[in-house]
Design a protein around this motif. Structure first.
Motif, PDB file in Angstrom:
ATOM      1  N   ILE A 176       0.874  -1.169   0.000  1.00  0.00           N
ATOM      2  CA  ILE A 176       0.000   0.000   0.000  1.00  0.00           C
ATOM      3  C   ILE A 176       0.915   1.223   0.000  1.00  0.00           C
ATOM      4  CG2 ILE A 176      -1.648   1.338   1.369  1.00  0.00           C
ATOM      5  CD1 ILE A 176      -2.775  -1.332   2.389  1.00  0.00           C
ATOM      6  N   ALA A 177       0.694   2.117  -0.929  1.00  0.00           N
ATOM      7  CA  ALA A 177       1.528   3.315  -1.043  1.00  0.00           C
ATOM      8  C   ALA A 177       0.712   4.538  -0.678  1.00  0.00           C
ATOM      9  CB  ALA A 177       2.069   3.457  -2.467  1.00  0.00           C
ATOM     10  N   ILE A 178       1.305   5.426   0.128  1.00  0.00           N
ATOM     11  CA  ILE A 178       0.689   6.698   0.507  1.00  0.00           C
ATOM     12  C   ILE A 178       1.694   7.792   0.149  1.00  0.00           C
ATOM     13  CG2 ILE A 178      -0.368   8.038   2.367  1.00  0.00           C
ATOM     14  CD1 ILE A 178      -0.475   5.346   3.967  1.00  0.00           C
ATOM     15  N   HIS A 179       1.297   8.665  -0.723  1.00  0.00           N
ATOM     16  CA  HIS A 179       2.204   9.726  -1.171  1.00  0.00           C
ATOM     17  C   HIS A 179       1.623  11.076  -0.775  1.00  0.00           C
ATOM     18  CE1 HIS A 179       5.427  11.480  -3.504  1.00  0.00           C
ATOM     19  NE2 HIS A 179       4.572  12.167  -4.256  1.00  0.00           N
ATOM     20  N   LEU A 180       2.375  11.846   0.004  1.00  0.00           N
ATOM     21  CA  LEU A 180       1.921  13.131   0.528  1.00  0.00           C
ATOM     22  C   LEU A 180       2.773  14.248  -0.054  1.00  0.00           C
ATOM     23  CD1 LEU A 180       2.366  10.911   3.141  1.00  0.00           C
ATOM     24  CD2 LEU A 180       0.653  12.482   4.070  1.00  0.00           C
ATOM     25  N   THR A 181       2.129  15.331  -0.461  1.00  0.00           N
ATOM     26  CA  THR A 181       2.863  16.474  -1.020  1.00  0.00           C
ATOM     27  C   THR A 181       2.283  17.780  -0.503  1.00  0.00           C
ATOM     28  OG1 THR A 181       1.419  16.551  -2.969  1.00  0.00           O
ATOM     29  CG2 THR A 181       3.442  15.249  -3.160  1.00  0.00           C
ATOM     30  N   ALA A 182       3.136  18.805  -0.507  1.00  0.00           N
ATOM     31  CA  ALA A 182       2.720  20.177  -0.202  1.00  0.00           C
ATOM     32  C   ALA A 182       3.251  21.070  -1.319  1.00  0.00           C
ATOM     33  CB  ALA A 182       3.266  20.621   1.143  1.00  0.00           C
ATOM     34  N   SER A 183       2.502  22.094  -1.673  1.00  0.00           N
ATOM     35  CA  SER A 183       2.905  22.972  -2.780  1.00  0.00           C
ATOM     36  C   SER A 183       4.018  23.943  -2.385  1.00  0.00           C
ATOM     37  CB  SER A 183       1.692  23.759  -3.281  1.00  0.00           C
ATOM     38  OG  SER A 183       1.186  24.615  -2.259  1.00  0.00           O
ATOM     39  N   LYS A 184       4.296  24.036  -1.106  1.00  0.00           N
ATOM     40  CA  LYS A 184       5.333  24.938  -0.617  1.00  0.00           C
ATOM     41  C   LYS A 184       6.420  24.122   0.081  1.00  0.00           C
ATOM     42  CE  LYS A 184       5.980  28.928   2.464  1.00  0.00           C
ATOM     43  NZ  LYS A 184       5.300  29.856   3.413  1.00  0.00           N
ATOM     44  N   ALA A 185       7.669  24.455  -0.173  1.00  0.00           N
ATOM     45  CA  ALA A 185       8.802  23.745   0.423  1.00  0.00           C
ATOM     46  C   ALA A 185       8.726  23.774   1.942  1.00  0.00           C
ATOM     47  CB  ALA A 185      10.123  24.336  -0.056  1.00  0.00           C
TER      48      ALA A 185
END
Length: 770
Positions: A176-185
């Motif tokens: 199971i893969a969970i990928h989290l991102t934010a648009s700001k560093a």
């Protein structure tokens, strides 16, 4: 009388291809979408790869992902057969013949039931929690499950930073893969940890991973699950949690395994399997893992497409669409989405090499789930696989055949111990330990149709694929089931017929001699055994024996109310509105009762269905949709589909049948069979092939006047694309996967042609060659 249709013999233009082409056009946007996080399990969104499943809640301040691994069950290897039970078979039969039903049930309960009397529960595995700091004030929230790529996602904005996470369950990588991102560093900050509701559990945390170990109650199975995080931020081990700070992206991989190998062997080593599985993805770019997952999934999913036009199409969130459909069923694309969602659930819960879909697929969040979340074989397990060949997911049928193989072993012991017979048998419930003996209570647990009904799925797979190698490999399972019934059938001293005794008509009437459903199943099994033997050129003597037995079996009978009798005696009560209509098995899923050969029995079966009424929930509604489709009454079938797609949770807070907001079927509670049975019923409105010909739009409801379907499969080894407008067929293309005769029927027209393997044939709406 049935009107004979004119036969048109046509010369057609054909082309050849080695195998069905993957559909090149992009499937239209297919997703379940919401503007709120899930508060309940039946609002969460399911992902799965056949063995690893999860439910995504999509919270903002806290994400909760509850997960399962298909082999985590209570119990241990053991034999449910009750040695010495066969000594009481004659006494039970005699009591039933004398009309002493209660005495027969008591004798059976005391001496004939399984040992132990109850089967075992499927278990949840664990929970992933992710806490996000200061995310309470958010906007632009969106939660989705994309059926085109089998990826769930959650997105929202906090303080002008866009946050997104994607979740999927990969079959090729078994994670199971969970990928989290934010648009700001450096804006991504969260705590991550594992937990479980098992009493016996432990958690160990290292620098970038955490391992959960659980042991089931009342059993020998243990499960190991590890998550590993890869991020461009900082990772700290803080009070048993992984704390991630100043990240812009992070990927979490989780896998799980148990010590289960098969129903006789629990010597597996999950402590070795889990780290080896994670090692294969730990140094792989997330996008590569995702691409591999999507490519694998789309190989199956993109074979088929269904649409009912843009009329009434809604852009509302899925939960609102369900509510709107209840008020006004003018969202035909919701009906199409329901079929595609069932295909998604099939792929997610039943892949080659995995276990079959249970009553809840592979999803379960309770230590004591409804009906043990097991395999109920007096309709529910079979219903899970009704549409699988039609909607072009033939490989996903394989786990059921593997289960049948196991049951032929345990069921052979039960056949000997309980019935003094050869061959194999299965009763109304099965678990991961492949218990085949009658369980729970004699008045419903002694049902004899399991082996016969399951064996018809082997035959159906052959009919759709024309794969003689498969038939030869699995034929012994059919033969040995037929062998059991050939020895089990009992000559009724009152009628002289061969009957099934003791048994019952599921859930109604108690322990009886000679339920109609059993006789229909046994006749069907004998017929397919005879035909399969002829195809394979073997078992001539046994086939001849079965031919002599078939006319001696108690036939279908029409009773005093004009109904199809459910039992030998004419004792049906028109006022009993029960969810089971088991004596109509010969109408659907089988074909013994049909308008061409037995129109009088079709009318009697329809009368029985009228008496039972249109009320029902879950799988019962789904089965009735299939019945009315076989009766060629699409409008009536659509009325029941309207009920199936109504909201399970009504505005007054009451929960009943219908669909939960995540489109899970509500029996209630959740049972996945209604999803699969409902999809089957919709397809039966559009195409039927059970009588050696392909009928197009045989039960098209007025509510679906336009549409198209591509990649739908029919018996005989044919794959079809066709369209309709204003409730009239406008075109059809046939791919012949195996060659041979193809008969197409539409309205009062019938066309017959000899096809060549790999040939494609195109016709207009009048079945004229293009």
């Amino acid at each position: 009388m049935i009107k004979k249709l004119p036969v048109l013999f046509l010369c057609v233009t054909l082309t050849f291809c080695a195998k069905p082409k993957e559909r090149e056009k992009q499937k239209e946007n297919l997703d379940l979408q919401y503007i709120e996080a899930a508060e309940k399990w039946t609002e969460a969104l399911p992902i799965g790869n056949g063995s690893l499943g999860a439910m995504i809640y999509g919270g903002v301040a806290q994400e909760h992902i509850q997960f399962n691994e298909e082999t985590l069950w209570r119990g241990q290897p053991h034999d449910y057969a009750h040695e010495g039970a066969g000594k009481y078979l004659g006494g039970i039969r005699e009591l039933l013949t004398e009309g002493k039903q209660l005495e027969a049930q008591k004798l059976a309960q005391d001496h004939f039931m399984s040992d132990p009397i109850k089967q075992i529960h499927y278990q949840p595995f664990g929970d992933i929690y992710i806490d996000f700091k200061d995310h309470d004030n958010f906007k632009n929230y969106k939660r989705e499950l994309n059926l085109n790529n089998a990826v769930g996602s959650v997105s929202y904005t906090v303080n002008d930073v866009d946050y997104k996470r994607e979740v999927f369950s990969s079959f090729p990588d078994q994670v199971i893969a969970i990928h989290l991102t934010a648009s700001k560093a450096k804006a991504l900050n969260f705590d991550l940890w594992l937990d479980a509701i098992h009493e016996d559990k432990s958690v160990m945390t290292t620098n970038d991973s955490q391992t959960l170990v659980v042991k089931v109650k009342d059993g020998v199975l243990r499960g190991v699950s590890t998550l590993k995080i890869i991020t461009d931020g900082n990772i700290e081990n803080t009070e048993g949690k992984l704390q991630i700070t100043e990240a812009s992206k992070a990927t979490v991989y989780l896998t799980a395994a148990t010590n289960y190998i098969d129903f006789e062997d629990v010597s597996g080593n999950p402590e070795k399997i889990v780290p080896e599985t994670l090692a294969k993805v730990s140094n792989t770019d997330y996008e590569a893992v995702k691409s591999k997952h999507i490519a694998d999934y789309q190989t199956l999913f993109n074979r088929f497409e269904i649409s009912f036009g843009d009329n009434g199409k809604s852009a509302n969130p899925t939960n609102q669409r369900i509510y709107d459909f209840w008020k006004d069923p003018n969202d035909p694309q919701l009906v199409a989405l329901y079929v595609e969602y069932a295909r998604y659930l099939t792929i997610a819960s039943s892949r080659p090499g995995t276990k079959p879909a249970t009553l809840q697929g592979i999803w379960n969040d309770q230590l004591t789930p409804p009906w043990f979340s097991s395999y109920t074989t007096n309709i529910n397990l079979e219903m899970n696989y009704w549409p699988v060949e039609m909607y072009n997911l033939s490989e996903c049928h394989e786990p059921l055949f593997d289960l049948i193989e196991d049951l032929s072993i345990t069921g052979a012991k039960v056949a000997k111990a309980h019935y003094n017979a050869d061959g194999w048998i299965a009763h109304h419930n099965v678990d991961i330990w492949r218990g085949a003996a009658p369980v729970n209570a004699s008045h419903h647990g002694i049902w004899l149709g399991g082996a016969g009904w399951l064996s018809t799925h082997i035959w159906e797979h052959y009919l759709f694929t024309q794969d003689k190698g498969f038939l030869k490999e699995r034929y012994p399972l059919i033969r040995e089931a037929a062998l059991f019934y050939s020895q089990y059938l009992y000559k009724d001293p009152q009628t002289g017929y061969l009957i099934s005794s003791p048994s019952n008509s599921p859930e109604i009437g108690g322990l009886v001699a000679g339920p109609t459903m059993d006789h229909q199943i046994i006749r069907a099994l004998f017929d397919i055994t005879i035909e399969a033997a002829a195809i394979l050129g073997e078992d001539t003597d046994f086939a001849a024996e079965l031919k002599t037995l078939i006319p001696q079996i108690a036939p279908n009978q029409i009773g005093k109310h004009g109904q199809l009798q459910e039992w030998l005696e004419d004792k049906d009560d028109p006022e009993v509105h029960h969810r089971h209509v088991s004596h109509l098995w010969g109408v659907h899923p089988w074909n013994e009762i049909n308008y061409e050969d037995t129109p009088e029995f079709m009318e009697a079966a329809k009368q029985s269905l009228r008496f039972r009424g249109d009320n029902g929930t879950g799988w019962s509604l789904a089965w009735k949709i299939n019945f009315w489709s076989r009766f060629k009454d699409g409008d009536h079938a659509y009325e029941l589909l309207h009920k199936l797609l109504s909201p399970a949770e009504k505005p007054d807070g009451k929960v009943g049948g219908g669909s939960y907001s995540n489109l899970f079927d509500a029996h209630p509670p959740f049972q996945i069979d209604g999803n699969f049975g409902g999809a089957s019923g919709i397809l039966e409105m559009l195409i039927q092939s059970q009588l050696g010909k392909i009928e197009l739009l045989p039960a098209l409801p007025q509510a679906l006047p336009q549409g198209s379907i591509s990649g739908v499969c029919a018996r005989g080894g044919f794959e079809l694309d066709f369209t309709w407008e204003d409730s009239r067929l406008t075109g059809v293309k046939v791919l012949s996967k195996a060659g041979g005769k193809c008969i197409l029927v539409y309205g009062d027209k019938q066309m017959e042609l000899e096809t060549e393997k790999g040939g494609t044939y195109s016709f207009d709406g009048t079945l004229q060659s293009l």
